[in-house]
Design a protein around this motif. Sequence first.
Motif, PDB file in Angstrom:
ATOM      1  N   TYR A 145     -67.689   6.278 -66.766  1.00 19.93           N
ATOM      2  CA  TYR A 145     -66.884   7.484 -67.007  1.00 19.93           C
ATOM      3  C   TYR A 145     -65.569   7.149 -67.706  1.00 19.93           C
ATOM      4  O   TYR A 145     -64.487   7.521 -67.257  1.00 19.93           O
ATOM      5  CB  TYR A 145     -66.640   8.208 -65.674  1.00 19.93           C
ATOM      6  N   ARG A 146     -65.689   6.463 -68.812  1.00 17.92           N
ATOM      7  CA  ARG A 146     -64.508   5.968 -69.520  1.00 17.92           C
ATOM      8  C   ARG A 146     -63.587   7.106 -69.970  1.00 17.92           C
ATOM      9  O   ARG A 146     -62.365   6.950 -69.990  1.00 17.92           O
ATOM     10  CB  ARG A 146     -64.948   5.146 -70.728  1.00 17.92           C
ATOM     11  N   THR A 147     -64.164   8.242 -70.341  1.00 16.17           N
ATOM     12  CA  THR A 147     -63.336   9.357 -70.828  1.00 16.17           C
ATOM     13  C   THR A 147     -62.428   9.930 -69.744  1.00 16.17           C
ATOM     14  O   THR A 147     -61.477  10.647 -70.051  1.00 16.17           O
ATOM     15  CB  THR A 147     -64.227  10.482 -71.383  1.00 16.17           C
ATOM     16  N   ARG A 148     -62.717   9.624 -68.485  1.00 13.72           N
ATOM     17  CA  ARG A 148     -61.880  10.129 -67.389  1.00 13.72           C
ATOM     18  C   ARG A 148     -60.620   9.294 -67.173  1.00 13.72           C
ATOM     19  O   ARG A 148     -59.667   9.747 -66.536  1.00 13.72           O
ATOM     20  CB  ARG A 148     -62.678  10.141 -66.074  1.00 13.72           C
ATOM     21  N   ASP A 150     -58.105   8.075 -68.972  1.00 17.65           N
ATOM     22  CA  ASP A 150     -56.796   8.496 -69.492  1.00 17.65           C
ATOM     23  C   ASP A 150     -56.266   9.728 -68.771  1.00 17.65           C
ATOM     24  O   ASP A 150     -55.057   9.940 -68.697  1.00 17.65           O
ATOM     25  CB  ASP A 150     -56.900   8.769 -71.003  1.00 17.65           C
ATOM     26  N   SER A 170     -58.262   5.718 -75.718  1.00 20.24           N
ATOM     27  CA  SER A 170     -57.391   6.821 -76.140  1.00 20.24           C
ATOM     28  C   SER A 170     -56.613   6.517 -77.411  1.00 20.24           C
ATOM     29  O   SER A 170     -55.789   7.325 -77.836  1.00 20.24           O
ATOM     30  CB  SER A 170     -56.420   7.172 -75.010  1.00 20.24           C
ATOM     31  N   ASP A 185     -65.330   8.592 -84.409  1.00 20.19           N
ATOM     32  CA  ASP A 185     -65.990   9.030 -83.174  1.00 20.19           C
ATOM     33  C   ASP A 185     -67.356   8.376 -83.007  1.00 20.19           C
ATOM     34  O   ASP A 185     -67.748   7.987 -81.893  1.00 20.19           O
ATOM     35  CB  ASP A 185     -66.142  10.551 -83.162  1.00 20.19           C
ATOM     36  N   TYR A 188     -66.998   4.866 -81.844  1.00 21.09           N
ATOM     37  CA  TYR A 188     -66.702   4.841 -80.405  1.00 21.09           C
ATOM     38  C   TYR A 188     -67.984   5.052 -79.604  1.00 21.09           C
ATOM     39  O   TYR A 188     -68.239   4.364 -78.605  1.00 21.09           O
ATOM     40  CB  TYR A 188     -65.668   5.918 -80.067  1.00 21.09           C
ATOM     41  N   GLU A 192     -69.780   2.437 -76.910  1.00 26.31           N
ATOM     42  CA  GLU A 192     -70.069   2.797 -75.524  1.00 26.31           C
ATOM     43  C   GLU A 192     -71.542   2.590 -75.187  1.00 26.31           C
ATOM     44  O   GLU A 192     -71.877   2.153 -74.089  1.00 26.31           O
ATOM     45  CB  GLU A 192     -69.663   4.253 -75.255  1.00 26.31           C
TER      46      GLU A 192
END
Length: 213
Positions: A145-148, A150, A170, A185, A188, A192
């Motif tokens: 859950y890398r997007t969480r 930041d 980020s 994007d 990225y 991932e």
Amino acid sequence: MFNETKKIIVVLFGVTILMTAPARARQTPLDDRTKTSFGPVEYLRRSRSARQDFRDKNYDRAAETLKLLLKANPADGKNWSMLASSLYELKRYAEAIPSYRKSAALGFLDKALAAYQIARCYSLLGDKESALRRLNEALRSHYRYRTRIDRDDAFKSLRDDARFAEMAGSIKPQVANRVLGWAIDLDYLISEVKRVHYRYSREPLPPEFLSGG
């Protein structure tokens, strides 16, 4: 008759010795002060009570019950995990860290999630370097859950650190057009997939995936 009377006297004498012997001499290993022994029914009752206290957010009482249960059975990974979460909610972060580690070592808590939770604890304790090390460990262990990261307020103190921004994904350079933005994007996304995919974290990506075919 005499022999029977003699046997009774011997038995009674033995019982008397047992009853009057020092308490320390009659102790079993489970009587040790560092351990707690419950019968199966009592253990189950207390376990249910701890879970209910946890659900009711009565974390202080849950933690105390869980500590007793873990003295009786230190191999219960679920209880270690629940104790860690209770201590975290109580803001007792330094105490929560070894409980997260124990739960992960017993195979109950996912290694990546345990490292992430420990990173949160260190961040909230103000130990920046330890927090960054554990966060990096979580990512290397395929934390999904890398997007969480930041957005997680537990890491507020780390947001001005370039290393944290890189880990959180980020860092987004200013781009002049949408096409270049999409390319960034996609890069990225590919990174991932290589990091967390159950297969392609170990094997090369298919050529048709990279070519868009």
